[in-house]
Structure formats: structure tokens, C-alpha cells
Design an enzyme around this catalytic site. Structure first.
Site, PDB file in Angstrom:
ATOM      1  N   ASP A   1      41.183  44.625  44.990  1.00  0.00           N
ATOM      2  CA  ASP A   1      40.868  45.996  45.402  1.00  0.00           C
ATOM      3  C   ASP A   1      39.562  46.111  46.171  1.00  0.00           C
ATOM      4  OD1 ASP A   1      43.198  46.801  44.070  1.00  0.00           O
ATOM      5  OD2 ASP A   1      42.117  47.008  42.184  1.00  0.00           O
TER       6      ASP A   1
ATOM      7  N   LYS B   1      40.819  45.219  51.166  1.00  0.00           N
ATOM      8  CA  LYS B   1      41.391  44.259  52.127  1.00  0.00           C
ATOM      9  C   LYS B   1      42.322  44.966  53.115  1.00  0.00           C
ATOM     10  CE  LYS B   1      43.067  42.088  48.576  1.00  0.00           C
ATOM     11  NZ  LYS B   1      42.390  42.804  47.462  1.00  0.00           N
TER      12      LYS B   1
ATOM     13  N   GLY C   1      48.152  46.472  45.802  1.00  0.00           N
ATOM     14  CA  GLY C   1      48.192  47.847  46.296  1.00  0.00           C
ATOM     15  C   GLY C   1      47.109  47.959  47.347  1.00  0.00           C
ATOM     16  N   HIS C   2      47.495  47.941  48.618  1.00  0.00           N
ATOM     17  CA  HIS C   2      46.526  47.969  49.712  1.00  0.00           C
ATOM     18  C   HIS C   2      46.596  49.336  50.390  1.00  0.00           C
ATOM     19  CE1 HIS C   2      46.644  43.276  50.018  1.00  0.00           C
ATOM     20  NE2 HIS C   2      46.357  43.722  48.829  1.00  0.00           N
TER      21      HIS C   2
ATOM     22  N   GLN D   1      45.229  40.361  45.889  1.00  0.00           N
ATOM     23  CA  GLN D   1      44.344  40.139  44.740  1.00  0.00           C
ATOM     24  C   GLN D   1      42.970  39.648  45.234  1.00  0.00           C
ATOM     25  OE1 GLN D   1      47.856  38.605  44.275  1.00  0.00           O
ATOM     26  NE2 GLN D   1      48.146  40.757  43.896  1.00  0.00           N
TER      27      GLN D   1
HETATM   28  P1  GDP Z   1      42.795  46.413  48.482  1.00  0.00           P
HETATM   29  O1  GDP Z   1      43.770  46.171  47.383  1.00  0.00           O
HETATM   30  O2  GDP Z   1      41.785  45.327  48.572  1.00  0.00           O
HETATM   31  O3  GDP Z   1      43.445  46.689  49.810  1.00  0.00           O
HETATM   32  O4  GDP Z   1      41.984  47.730  48.077  1.00  0.00           O
HETATM   33  P2  GDP Z   1      42.610  49.098  47.484  1.00  0.00           P
HETATM   34  O5  GDP Z   1      43.305  49.820  48.572  1.00  0.00           O
HETATM   35  O6  GDP Z   1      43.374  48.831  46.237  1.00  0.00           O
HETATM   36  O7  GDP Z   1      41.298  49.848  47.018  1.00  0.00           O
HETATM   37  C1  GDP Z   1      40.300  50.238  47.913  1.00  0.00           C
HETATM   38  C2  GDP Z   1      40.150  51.768  47.836  1.00  0.00           C
HETATM   39  O8  GDP Z   1      38.935  52.150  48.427  1.00  0.00           O
HETATM   40  C3  GDP Z   1      41.223  52.511  48.618  1.00  0.00           C
HETATM   41  O9  GDP Z   1      41.477  53.742  47.988  1.00  0.00           O
HETATM   42  C4  GDP Z   1      40.574  52.727  49.984  1.00  0.00           C
HETATM   43  O10 GDP Z   1      41.109  53.844  50.682  1.00  0.00           O
HETATM   44  C5  GDP Z   1      39.155  52.972  49.573  1.00  0.00           C
HETATM   45  N1  GDP Z   1      38.121  52.538  50.535  1.00  0.00           N
HETATM   46  C6  GDP Z   1      38.170  51.514  51.417  1.00  0.00           C
HETATM   47  N2  GDP Z   1      36.981  51.327  52.022  1.00  0.00           N
HETATM   48  C7  GDP Z   1      36.159  52.258  51.506  1.00  0.00           C
HETATM   49  C8  GDP Z   1      34.766  52.577  51.693  1.00  0.00           C
HETATM   50  O11 GDP Z   1      34.051  51.925  52.443  1.00  0.00           O
HETATM   51  N3  GDP Z   1      34.278  53.615  50.973  1.00  0.00           N
HETATM   52  C9  GDP Z   1      35.026  54.339  50.108  1.00  0.00           C
HETATM   53  N4  GDP Z   1      34.443  55.357  49.454  1.00  0.00           N
HETATM   54  N5  GDP Z   1      36.334  54.078  49.884  1.00  0.00           N
HETATM   55  C10 GDP Z   1      36.880  53.046  50.567  1.00  0.00           C
HETATM   56  P1  IMO Z   2      45.189  43.899  45.282  1.00  0.00           P
HETATM   57  O1  IMO Z   2      45.935  43.045  46.258  1.00  0.00           O
HETATM   58  C1  IMO Z   2      43.415  44.250  41.308  1.00  0.00           C
HETATM   59  C2  IMO Z   2      45.324  41.963  38.089  1.00  0.00           C
HETATM   60  C3  IMO Z   2      45.998  42.749  36.973  1.00  0.00           C
HETATM   61  C4  IMO Z   2      45.807  41.781  35.809  1.00  0.00           C
HETATM   62  C5  IMO Z   2      45.960  40.417  36.476  1.00  0.00           C
HETATM   63  C6  IMO Z   2      47.355  39.812  36.340  1.00  0.00           C
HETATM   64  O2  IMO Z   2      45.504  45.349  45.376  1.00  0.00           O
HETATM   65  O3  IMO Z   2      43.738  43.596  45.292  1.00  0.00           O
HETATM   66  P2  IMO Z   2      49.676  40.324  37.520  1.00  0.00           P
HETATM   67  O4  IMO Z   2      50.523  41.568  37.513  1.00  0.00           O
HETATM   68  O5  IMO Z   2      49.276  39.879  38.869  1.00  0.00           O
HETATM   69  O6  IMO Z   2      50.276  39.219  36.687  1.00  0.00           O
HETATM   70  O7  IMO Z   2      48.329  40.768  36.736  1.00  0.00           O
HETATM   71  O8  IMO Z   2      45.664  40.604  37.846  1.00  0.00           O
HETATM   72  N1  IMO Z   2      45.774  42.289  39.463  1.00  0.00           N
HETATM   73  C7  IMO Z   2      45.061  43.002  40.341  1.00  0.00           C
HETATM   74  N2  IMO Z   2      43.880  43.631  40.203  1.00  0.00           N
HETATM   75  N3  IMO Z   2      44.046  44.246  42.504  1.00  0.00           N
HETATM   76  C8  IMO Z   2      45.219  43.601  42.661  1.00  0.00           C
HETATM   77  O9  IMO Z   2      45.814  43.446  43.854  1.00  0.00           O
HETATM   78  C9  IMO Z   2      45.793  42.964  41.548  1.00  0.00           C
HETATM   79  N4  IMO Z   2      46.939  42.278  41.344  1.00  0.00           N
HETATM   80  C10 IMO Z   2      46.907  41.850  40.071  1.00  0.00           C
HETATM   81  O10 IMO Z   2      45.380  43.986  36.758  1.00  0.00           O
HETATM   82  O11 IMO Z   2      44.490  41.880  35.348  1.00  0.00           O
HETATM   83 MG    MG Z   3      44.465  47.109  45.646  1.00  0.00          MG
END
Ligand code: GDP
Ligand code: IMO
Ligand code: MG
Length: 435
Positions: free
Chosen positions: A13, A16, A40-41, A235
Site C-alpha cells: 500500500d 504503487k 488493491g492499487h 504487496q
Molecule cells: P498500492 O497498493 O501500493 O497501490 O497503494 P493503495 O492504493 O492500496 O494505497 C495508497 C492510498 O493512498 C490510496 O488511497 C491512494 O489514492 C492514496 N495516495 C496515493 N498517494 C498519495 C499521497 O501522496 N498522499 C495522500 N494523502 N494519499 C495518497
Molecule cells: P498491495 O499490492 C498490504 C498482506 C495481508 C496479510 C499478508 C498475507 O495493495 O500493496 P495474503 O492474502 O497475501 O495471503 O495475506 O499480506 N497483504 C497486503 N498488505 N497491501 C497488499 O497489497 C497486500 N497483499 C497482502 O494483509 O498480512
Molecule cells: Mg494496496
């Protein structure tokens, strides 16, 4: 720049999705190579917000081919739902998406196994996303109970599924004798029906047929043709099954180690690795997290950063930046440069802390322990930096940042030993500073 990879350096998270979307315009192909619908991106463009789990975050650029490579584990129903949702949002999918016939397929038993073995005995639960990821990878490595997407199109698919289901029903039958049903594990009473599952999966196969291809061959041709390929990690490096905080990890190589294995491209093709890192730390699920702040600071970061899981909606555990952990991920991945995200979230703190070393069993160290039990015992040693009050979300240049924020970025770069190339100050594409 033929092969560039974007990987997470913490526990996922790190934003990316936003960074891949930003860099896509400079590439011909974007590849997801590991993980599955546990990812979840998020991509935000103006008033539009997109959530991606299996489809690469490059899909919003119509000139780009998006590839789901063989290292991904595929839940066909989730993939079809994602295709439908994006199509309804006006995103062009049909010509831009390719799914490897080598992806391993997630079946209903994988979801049940995930629930059953997320916690065994008295150890801490892994806290998985319950998407069947680990069990599907387990069957891949075990081989005899595994099904790849390409198998769904073979004439003996029906027989293979019947044989696998017979074995799985025997397994689950045995488990039912041992496991107290009061655990409330969903589906324990289920006996899988081969005919029903074959029908369901053949229907998925038909609907996915236009997208299915030998993506290894496609990518190797692209390599020969000097195409620019962007690899999108899912991840984070600390969730890597071999190099992360085992057993509190995911089922795949989510560090840079997974790029070639998952996609099939040769090692020497990858010329640049960009590490995405939050300006603080978050973790979802179980396992040690030395800088976690189980207090008002953690709550403030979670609230300001809206730190709720994209996939499972669980509140993310939050804490200060851990330079020991990130330095480990950087060295492990051969990371060239950093992309520091969510810097805006740290506004309004009077002071900000960075963990620069651990104390483990009385000894000071900058090494990241291989054992999660040791990591639980470490005491983070902090350096305190001045905070800033200003809202950063509309800042466009590095020099436009308050001096304390500039200082914070420079200190992180110094501690990690890599340049910061991109700073993100908000979810939108526009809220980005390139250095
Ligand atoms: P990923 O899994 O690495 O793609 O990240 P996620 O999408 O799960 O989580 C990142 C969250 O932060 C999302 O809700 C984005 O919309 C939000 N986000 C991304 N960049 C920024 C930032 O620079 N500032 C803030 N406040 N939110 C951000
Ligand atoms: P993105 O791509 C954050 C975590 C789960 C758990 C562990 C194992 O959005 O960054 P799994 O279902 O993969 O066997 O769970 O890994 N986990 C993540 N945490 N971002 C993710 O993906 C994750 N994908 C798995 O919460 O701790
Ligand atoms: Mg994510």
C-alpha cells in the site's frame, strides 16, 4: 530504458498504483507478475478514482498493452468483475489486456483453506486477505492439485477437476473430524460438486478467452524488439515469502526477486528499479512492525492518511518511518531510486521521528533480523526531526516545500543511501513532485 520496475519497499500500500500510472506514458507495456486479488492499487485522475486488484495500473493509457503474467494467481470471477467495473467506468480493456495461460487458478477450496489455516494453534494469525492466495501458491508448488488458466481450454479439464475435487473432498472430510465446527469456518460442511465447478469455470474460461495468451512469448518478443516495459509489483518487499517477515508474509516473491520469475523476462533486461515508500509505515494483518504507534500518533496518521485497507477495509496499523527496514528492502531489491509518497499526511506534527537503528538483545544494529520473533523483540532507536504545519497538497516543486519537509526528505535519502526521484503529496496524478 527497456525494463523498469516499480516495487513496494514496506508492507504494501505504498501507492504503487499511482506511481505506475504516472510512469506508464513512457512505456509500451505494463506487467503484473505476482500476487493476485489480494492487491488493491488506487489510481486517482481528477474526480475519477479507480481500484485495481488484478489488472495493471497502466490500463488507463490506451497506447499501452497490459499483461497479467504467469506468476499471478488468478481468481477468474474477480478478474471478470474488475473488467466489467472498469468497462462501465469507460476504460478501454478489450484490446489492451492480456492474461497468461500460465497463471494459476484460484478455486473455492483455496478460499476455505485460507480461512482454515490463517491461524493454526496459538500462533498469531497471518491476517490474510482471504482471497485464497497462499493456498493457490501452495498447490502450484505441490503441482498435482494445481490448475493453470490454459488447462481450462484442454479436453481433459473435466476429468482433472473431478480428480482434484475427489482429493480435496477427502482432505476436507478428514479436517472436519479434527476441527471444531464452532470455529465458524465458512464452508466446512461443503462438499465440492465437480459438475457444478466445471460448468462455472468453463463459463469463466469462455468469457476470458479473448484475453488469454502465451504472455511469456509476447514479452520475450517485446524484449527482442527493445520495447519499454514497466513491471508493477504487488504487496511490498517485507511481505516477500522468502525475504520478508516470515510467516507473516504473502505467498509470492513480492520483492524485486519476483520480477523475472513471475514474468519470464531475462534478468539483464531490467535496467532500473524504483522503490515506492511511504513517508511513514503501515502494515495490515499480523506480524511484527517495530515502529508501530499504538497510540494517538498512530490514530492521527491513520486518519490523515485514510489508512483503511483497499481490499479488506481493515484499519492499517500505522507508525513512524523505519529506515532499517527500508534500507534492507533497498539493498535486497537493488533499488536505484526512491519514490516517497504520502508526505502530505505528516503535516501538522510538531516533531517527526525516524527509526535509524534497532536495539536487539542489548546490541545496537542496522541489520534487519531474519526472524519475526527477533523482530518482535527489537527496540527502535529514533532520531527526532522538526515537523511542519503547512498543507503540501498543492506544492509543485521541491523548493516549494517547507524547509522542515525538505529536510525530512533529504534525511530519508541519506539514511537509505538512494536518491529520492519522485515525491507524492496527494492521491491525484497532479499532486506529484519530480526531482
Ligand atoms: P498500492 O497498493 O501500493 O497501490 O497503494 P493503495 O492504493 O492500496 O494505497 C495508497 C492510498 O493512498 C490510496 O488511497 C491512494 O489514492 C492514496 N495516495 C496515493 N498517494 C498519495 C499521497 O501522496 N498522499 C495522500 N494523502 N494519499 C495518497
Ligand atoms: P498491495 O499490492 C498490504 C498482506 C495481508 C496479510 C499478508 C498475507 O495493495 O500493496 P495474503 O492474502 O497475501 O495471503 O495475506 O499480506 N497483504 C497486503 N498488505 N497491501 C497488499 O497489497 C497486500 N497483499 C497482502 O494483509 O498480512
Ligand atoms: Mg494496496
Amino acid at each position: 530504458m527497456p525494463g523498469t520496475a516499480v516495487i513496494g519497499l514496506q508492507w504494501g500500500d505504498e501507492a504503487k498504483g499511482k506511481i505506475v500510472d504516472l510512469l506508464t506514458s513512457r512505456n509500451d507495456i505494463v506487467v503484473r507478475y505476482q500476487g493476485g486479488a489480494n492487491a488493491g492499487h488506487t489510481v486517482v485522475a481528477g474526480d475519477k478514482k479507480y481500484k485495481l486488484s488484478l489488472i495493471p495500473s497502466g490500463i488507463f493509457h490506451s497506447h499501452v498493452q497490459c499483461v497479467v503474467a504467469g506468476g499471478v494467481v488468478l481468481h477468474p470471477k474477480s478478474m471478470l468483475a474488475e473488467i466489467d467495473t472498469l468497462t462501465k467506468q469507460g476504460v478501454s480493456i478489450q484490446k489492451n489486456l492480456m492474461i497468461s495461460d500460465r497463471t494459476h487458478v484460484i478455486f473455492p477450496w483455496h478460499l476455505i483453506e485460507d480461512a482454515l489455516f490463517n491461524k493454526v494453534g496459538n500462533t498469531e494469525a497471518i491476517g490474510t486477505t482471504m482471497r485464497g492466495i497462499g493456498p493457490c501458491y501452495r498447490d502450484k508448488v505441490g503441482r498435482t492439485l494445481a490448475v493453470r488458466l490454459g488447462d481450462l481450454y484442454q479436453p481433459d479439464f473435466q476429468n482433472r477437476i473431478a480428480e482434484i475435487i475427489e482429493a480435496k473432498n477427502r482432505m476436507f472430510g478428514g479436517l472436519m473430524c479434527d476441527i471444531d465446527k464452532s470455529m465458524g469456518v465458512p464452508g466446512l460442511d461443503v462438499e465440492f460438486n465437480a459438475k457444478q465447478i466445471v460448468e462455472e469455470y468453463l463459463d469463466y474460461a469462455e468469457r476470458l478467452r479473448p484475453f488469454v495468451a502465451d504472455t511469456t512469448d509476447y514479452l520475450l518478443n517485446a524484449v527482442d524488439g527493445d520495447k519499454n516495459i514497466l513491471f508493477e509489483g504487488a504487496q511490498g518487499s517485507l511481505l516477500d515469502v522468502d525475504h520478508g517477515t516470515f510467516p507473516y508474509v504473502t505467498g509470492s516473491n513480492s520483492s524485486a526477486a519476483g520480477i523475472c520469475g513471475g514474468s519470464g523476462v531475462p534478468l539483464h533486461f531490467i535496467k532500473k528499479i524504483i522503490g515506492v515508500v511511504k513517508a511513514y509505515t503501515t502494515r495490515v494483518g499480523g506480524g511484527p512492525c517495530p515502529t508501530e504507534q499504538n497510540n494517538d500518533i498512530g490514530v492521527k496518521i491513520r486518519t490523515r492518511g485514510n489508512e483503511i485497507g483497499t481490499v479488506t477495509k481493515r484499519p492499517r496499523r500505522c507508525g513512524w518511518f523505519d529506515a532499517v527496514a527500508v534500507r534492507y528492502s533497498v539493498r535486497l531489491g537493488g533499488v536505484d531510486s526512491l519514490c516517497l509518497t504520502l508526505l502530505d499526511v505528516l503535516s501538522t506534527f510538531d516533531t517527526i521521528q525516524i527509526c535509524t537503528a534497532y536495539e536487539l538483545d542489548g546490541q545496537q544494529t542496522r541489520s534487519f533480523p531474519s526472524s519475526s520473533e527477533a523482530l518482535r523483540r527489537v527496540k527502535p532507536l529514533y532520531e527526532t526531526l522538526p515537523g511542519w504545519q503547512d498543507d503540501l497538497r498543492s506544492v509543485k516543486t521541491f523548493s516549494g516545500l517547507p524547509a522542515a519537509a525538505q529536510n525530512y526528505v533529504k534525511r530519508i535519502s541519506e539514511l537509505i543511501g538512494k536518491p529520492v526521484e519522485i515525491i507524492s503529496v496527494g492521491p491525484d496524478r497532479e499532486q506529484t513532485i519530480e526531482l
